[in-house]
Motif scaffolding. Structure first.
Motif, PDB file in Angstrom:
ATOM      1  N   VAL A 115      59.084  55.155  99.732  1.00 60.14           N
ATOM      2  CA  VAL A 115      59.672  55.693  98.507  1.00 60.14           C
ATOM      3  C   VAL A 115      59.595  57.218  98.560  1.00 60.14           C
ATOM      4  CG1 VAL A 115      59.534  55.778  95.993  1.00 60.14           C
ATOM      5  CG2 VAL A 115      58.954  53.660  97.213  1.00 60.14           C
ATOM      6  N   GLY A 116      60.752  57.893  98.456  1.00 63.22           N
ATOM      7  CA  GLY A 116      60.778  59.342  98.458  1.00 63.22           C
ATOM      8  C   GLY A 116      60.023  59.912  97.276  1.00 63.22           C
ATOM      9  N   LYS A 117      59.260  61.004  97.523  1.00 63.42           N
ATOM     10  CA  LYS A 117      58.424  61.580  96.475  1.00 63.42           C
ATOM     11  C   LYS A 117      58.657  63.074  96.285  1.00 63.42           C
ATOM     12  CE  LYS A 117      56.100  57.986  95.050  1.00 63.42           C
ATOM     13  NZ  LYS A 117      56.147  57.569  93.637  1.00 63.42           N
ATOM     14  N   LEU A 118      59.803  63.568  96.745  1.00 62.16           N
ATOM     15  CA  LEU A 118      60.067  64.991  96.565  1.00 62.16           C
ATOM     16  C   LEU A 118      60.485  65.323  95.142  1.00 62.16           C
ATOM     17  CD1 LEU A 118      61.747  65.746  99.987  1.00 62.16           C
ATOM     18  CD2 LEU A 118      59.570  66.642  99.137  1.00 62.16           C
ATOM     19  N   SER A 119      60.723  64.307  94.325  1.00 61.12           N
ATOM     20  CA  SER A 119      61.041  64.549  92.921  1.00 61.12           C
ATOM     21  C   SER A 119      59.825  64.322  92.019  1.00 61.12           C
ATOM     22  CB  SER A 119      62.196  63.648  92.465  1.00 61.12           C
ATOM     23  OG  SER A 119      61.851  62.274  92.611  1.00 61.12           O
ATOM     24  N   SER A 120      58.648  64.094  92.596  1.00 63.70           N
ATOM     25  CA  SER A 120      57.446  63.918  91.782  1.00 63.70           C
ATOM     26  C   SER A 120      57.083  65.246  91.116  1.00 63.70           C
ATOM     27  CB  SER A 120      56.280  63.454  92.654  1.00 63.70           C
ATOM     28  OG  SER A 120      55.840  64.515  93.497  1.00 63.70           O
ATOM     29  N   PRO A 121      56.324  65.224  90.035  1.00 60.82           N
ATOM     30  CA  PRO A 121      55.924  66.478  89.372  1.00 60.82           C
ATOM     31  C   PRO A 121      55.193  67.430  90.314  1.00 60.82           C
ATOM     32  CG  PRO A 121      55.472  64.601  87.955  1.00 60.82           C
ATOM     33  CD  PRO A 121      55.870  64.038  89.290  1.00 60.82           C
ATOM     34  N   GLU A 122      54.351  66.872  91.193  1.00 61.55           N
ATOM     35  CA  GLU A 122      53.605  67.715  92.121  1.00 61.55           C
ATOM     36  C   GLU A 122      54.544  68.413  93.105  1.00 61.55           C
ATOM     37  OE1 GLU A 122      51.075  64.402  90.616  1.00 61.55           O
ATOM     38  OE2 GLU A 122      53.046  64.509  91.569  1.00 61.55           O
ATOM     39  N   SER A 123      55.496  67.644  93.641  1.00 64.05           N
ATOM     40  CA  SER A 123      56.449  68.222  94.585  1.00 64.05           C
ATOM     41  C   SER A 123      57.332  69.268  93.903  1.00 64.05           C
ATOM     42  CB  SER A 123      57.325  67.122  95.191  1.00 64.05           C
ATOM     43  OG  SER A 123      56.564  66.242  95.988  1.00 64.05           O
ATOM     44  N   ILE A 124      57.772  68.971  92.689  1.00 63.07           N
ATOM     45  CA  ILE A 124      58.621  69.910  91.949  1.00 63.07           C
ATOM     46  C   ILE A 124      57.894  71.238  91.737  1.00 63.07           C
ATOM     47  CG2 ILE A 124      59.708  70.371  89.733  1.00 63.07           C
ATOM     48  CD1 ILE A 124      61.303  68.450  91.440  1.00 63.07           C
ATOM     49  N   GLU A 125      56.597  71.172  91.459  1.00 65.95           N
ATOM     50  CA  GLU A 125      55.824  72.400  91.264  1.00 65.95           C
ATOM     51  C   GLU A 125      55.824  73.245  92.533  1.00 65.95           C
ATOM     52  OE1 GLU A 125      51.430  73.851  89.590  1.00 65.95           O
ATOM     53  OE2 GLU A 125      51.832  71.716  89.932  1.00 65.95           O
ATOM     54  N   GLY A 126      55.591  72.594  93.662  1.00 67.29           N
ATOM     55  CA  GLY A 126      55.601  73.321  94.923  1.00 67.29           C
ATOM     56  C   GLY A 126      56.981  73.863  95.267  1.00 67.29           C
ATOM     57  N   LEU A 127      58.022  73.079  95.033  1.00 71.55           N
ATOM     58  CA  LEU A 127      59.385  73.512  95.335  1.00 71.55           C
ATOM     59  C   LEU A 127      59.818  74.668  94.441  1.00 71.55           C
ATOM     60  CD1 LEU A 127      61.011  70.002  95.824  1.00 71.55           C
ATOM     61  CD2 LEU A 127      60.709  71.742  97.605  1.00 71.55           C
ATOM     62  N   THR A 128      59.315  74.697  93.221  1.00 68.68           N
ATOM     63  CA  THR A 128      59.639  75.798  92.312  1.00 68.68           C
ATOM     64  C   THR A 128      59.059  77.110  92.830  1.00 68.68           C
ATOM     65  OG1 THR A 128      59.713  74.279  90.429  1.00 68.68           O
ATOM     66  CG2 THR A 128      59.437  76.620  89.946  1.00 68.68           C
ATOM     67  N   GLU A 129      57.811  77.072  93.286  1.00 71.75           N
ATOM     68  CA  GLU A 129      57.202  78.258  93.877  1.00 71.75           C
ATOM     69  C   GLU A 129      57.971  78.682  95.126  1.00 71.75           C
ATOM     70  OE1 GLU A 129      53.078  78.000  94.713  1.00 71.75           O
ATOM     71  OE2 GLU A 129      52.484  77.758  92.613  1.00 71.75           O
ATOM     72  N   LEU A 130      58.342  77.693  95.934  1.00 68.44           N
ATOM     73  CA  LEU A 130      59.045  77.987  97.175  1.00 68.44           C
ATOM     74  C   LEU A 130      60.397  78.634  96.898  1.00 68.44           C
ATOM     75  CD1 LEU A 130      58.927  77.664 100.285  1.00 68.44           C
ATOM     76  CD2 LEU A 130      60.144  75.508  99.987  1.00 68.44           C
ATOM     77  N   GLN A 131      61.127  78.132  95.908  1.00 66.90           N
ATOM     78  CA  GLN A 131      62.422  78.720  95.577  1.00 66.90           C
ATOM     79  C   GLN A 131      62.271  80.176  95.152  1.00 66.90           C
ATOM     80  OE1 GLN A 131      64.863  77.448  92.018  1.00 66.90           O
ATOM     81  NE2 GLN A 131      66.234  76.707  93.635  1.00 66.90           N
ATOM     82  N   ASP A 132      61.204  80.476  94.444  1.00 67.09           N
ATOM     83  CA  ASP A 132      60.928  81.851  94.042  1.00 67.09           C
ATOM     84  C   ASP A 132      60.763  82.739  95.276  1.00 67.09           C
ATOM     85  OD1 ASP A 132      60.328  84.040  92.388  1.00 67.09           O
ATOM     86  OD2 ASP A 132      58.192  83.587  92.415  1.00 67.09           O
ATOM     87  N   LEU A 133      60.068  82.233  96.297  1.00 65.69           N
ATOM     88  CA  LEU A 133      59.898  83.004  97.534  1.00 65.69           C
ATOM     89  C   LEU A 133      61.222  83.164  98.267  1.00 65.69           C
ATOM     90  CD1 LEU A 133      56.536  81.623  98.995  1.00 65.69           C
ATOM     91  CD2 LEU A 133      56.930  83.766  97.784  1.00 65.69           C
ATOM     92  N   TYR A 134      61.980  82.081  98.362  1.00 64.95           N
ATOM     93  CA  TYR A 134      63.285  82.167  99.007  1.00 64.95           C
ATOM     94  C   TYR A 134      64.124  83.296  98.390  1.00 64.95           C
ATOM     95  CZ  TYR A 134      63.308  77.717 101.678  1.00 64.95           C
ATOM     96  OH  TYR A 134      63.097  76.711 102.596  1.00 64.95           O
ATOM     97  N   GLN A 135      64.087  83.406  97.082  1.00 65.06           N
ATOM     98  CA  GLN A 135      64.983  84.323  96.386  1.00 65.06           C
ATOM     99  C   GLN A 135      64.400  85.718  96.182  1.00 65.06           C
ATOM    100  OE1 GLN A 135      66.084  82.169  92.811  1.00 65.06           O
ATOM    101  NE2 GLN A 135      67.592  80.944  93.920  1.00 65.06           N
ATOM    102  N   ASN A 136      63.078  85.851  96.211  1.00 62.18           N
ATOM    103  CA  ASN A 136      62.471  87.131  95.877  1.00 62.18           C
ATOM    104  C   ASN A 136      61.539  87.699  96.944  1.00 62.18           C
ATOM    105  OD1 ASN A 136      63.551  87.396  93.101  1.00 62.18           O
ATOM    106  ND2 ASN A 136      62.348  85.526  92.759  1.00 62.18           N
ATOM    107  N   ALA A 137      61.388  87.002  98.075  1.00 62.74           N
ATOM    108  CA  ALA A 137      60.484  87.515  99.103  1.00 62.74           C
ATOM    109  C   ALA A 137      61.060  87.425 100.508  1.00 62.74           C
ATOM    110  CB  ALA A 137      59.152  86.757  99.063  1.00 62.74           C
TER     111      ALA A 137
END
Length: 419
Positions: free
Chosen positions: A226-248
């Motif tokens: 079962v894919g878990k990239l949409s879990s709350p924990e994964s979403i939190e990590g992906l949100t931080e990562l997107q910030d780095l992609y766009q601002n670092a």
């Protein structure tokens, strides 16, 4: 051996018909294969090594020692990582086309072990390192129903390389937590320089932010992946990562993860993340200004990272099982394990880990390795790689896509591919 369903990789599924019977032909014993002899007698075997990670020095040692020990010839062929799966799919079950020994990515191993493509090495583990063989996750990736069909070849741990002079000039302290790392990466970013070089498709490094927050790619529930990239924990990590992609990071938002040290060497990035062997690709004139650290976790310590490295196996269709086993024994030998370690490749026998050194790079590598993780041990994972599901997903995140929407879509794709 149980033959399991393979999804999203039709060619490999067809291969199962030739690679093994329903009882599993990988119970072949390399020492008792009909027609095999211990004499060289002008015999020749072929070993496929993936990419250029194995240095020429090690290849030469293997071919020379093999000839001296067996009287036979070992031919090593280099197969690009991008070509490895397609070539194996068409050759591994054919005795006239198969490589006798093959290096395969740790994440790709389950696809072939679960269809009987490799020889059972369980009776020979004592000759291949015994209880010192590791990392354990690599052994698990090469095992089915308690038997081992692909053993670790080398491992690499991903850690962060950084410019000490740039940190000092900016007055930025070396981070000890993931929050501090994220802040430092953004603070070090200028119009001419990325604080952290991270191409959009580089999920193998990006997934660390998911792991750090307790997320997963996929887990087994009631016998299904079962894919878990949409879990709350994964979403939190992906949100931080997107910030780095766009601002670092000024790396291409649809760029691949090849050679991140190039931007670093050119002065275009203050930090990048890569397996430990990347240290040998850093420009010599930067050496005195390069530091190394394990990616810090949310509460300090090392964050979980994706483990790099390979397994190695004997094709069950090889007509020269005895010679193929001799090649694996040479790889497990003290001399070869020493060569792996001194060339920055994690040895498969833990007795030689200390030979990786005691400098900051070796220490960062050991810290990162202690928390390293692998992808789901599903036979369908090779299909995920072939269809580039993860690359496309992370590129969409890098390009500013809605995280929840994209994560739900990729979980659905993983559910189809892994089961």
């Amino acid at each position: 051996m149980k033959i399991r369903k393979i999804a999203a990789l039709g060619a490999v599924a067809a291969l199962a018909l030739t690679a093994c019977s329903s009882e599993g032909s990988t119970t072949t014993d390399p020492t008792t294969t009909p027609g095999a002899s211990s004499s060289g007698d002008d015999r020749e075997i072929t070993m496929w090594l993936a990419g250029e990670d194995t240095p020429e020095e090690l290849r030469t040692w293997l071919t020379d020692e093999f000839a001296e020990k067996t009287g036979a010839t070992l031919t090593i062929e280099t197969v690009d990582w991008g070509e490895l799966l397609p070539r194996l799919q068409t050759s591994i079950g054919n005795p006239e086309q198969t490589p006798d020994v093959v290096e395969i990515g740790n994440t790709q191993s389950p696809t072939f072990t679960t269809i009987g493509a490799f020889t059972d090495l369980t009776p020979h583990l004592a000759d291949l390192g015994g209880d010192k063989i590791g990392p354990e996750g690599f052994v698990e990736a090469g095992s089915v129903d308690g038997s081992v069909y692909a053993v670790p070849y080398y491992w690499g741990s991903r850690y962060v390389f950084y410019r000490t002079d740039i940190f000092e000039e900016a007055g930025v302290e070396v981070p000890t937590t993931l929050d501090e790392f994220n802040a430092a990466a953004k603070e070090l970013t200028t119009d001419e320089q990325s604080g952290f070089w991270l191409p959009g498709q580089d999920w193998r490094n990006g997934i660390s932010w998911v792991f750090a927050h307790g997320g997963e790619i996929a887990v087994q529930e009631d016998g299904k992946w079962v894919g878990k990239l949409s879990s709350p924990e994964s979403i939190e990590g992906l949100t931080e990562l997107q910030d780095l992609y766009q601002n670092a990071s000024d790396a291409p938002k649809d760029g691949e993860d090849a050679e991140p040290w190039t931007a670093f060497n050119n002065g275009d990035a203050a930090m990048f993340m890569a397996p430990n062997w990347a240290r040998w690709s850093i420009a010599e004139d930067l050496a005195e200004n390069v530091g190394a650290m394990a990616l810090p976790g949310t509460d300090g310590g090392a964050a979980p990272v994706f483990a790099g490295g390979s397994n190695i196996a004997i094709s069950a269709a090889s007509p020269d099982q005895d010679l193929a086993l001799e090649a694996l024994k040479l790889i497990a030998s003290e001399e070869y394990q020493t060569l792996l370690a001194t060339n920055g490749l994690g040895p498969s026998n833990s007795d030689y880990n200390e030979l990786l050194g005691d400098d900051q790079f070796a220490e960062a590598g050991r810290q990162a390795a202690a928390n390293a993780k692998l992808t789901p041990a599903s036979a369908g994972w090779a299909g995920v790689e072939t269809s580039r599901i993860m690359e496309e997903f992370f590129a969409k995140i890098a390009q500013g896509g809605d995280i929840a929407t994209e994560a739900a879509a990729v979980d659905a794709a993983l559910n189809d591919a892994l089961n």
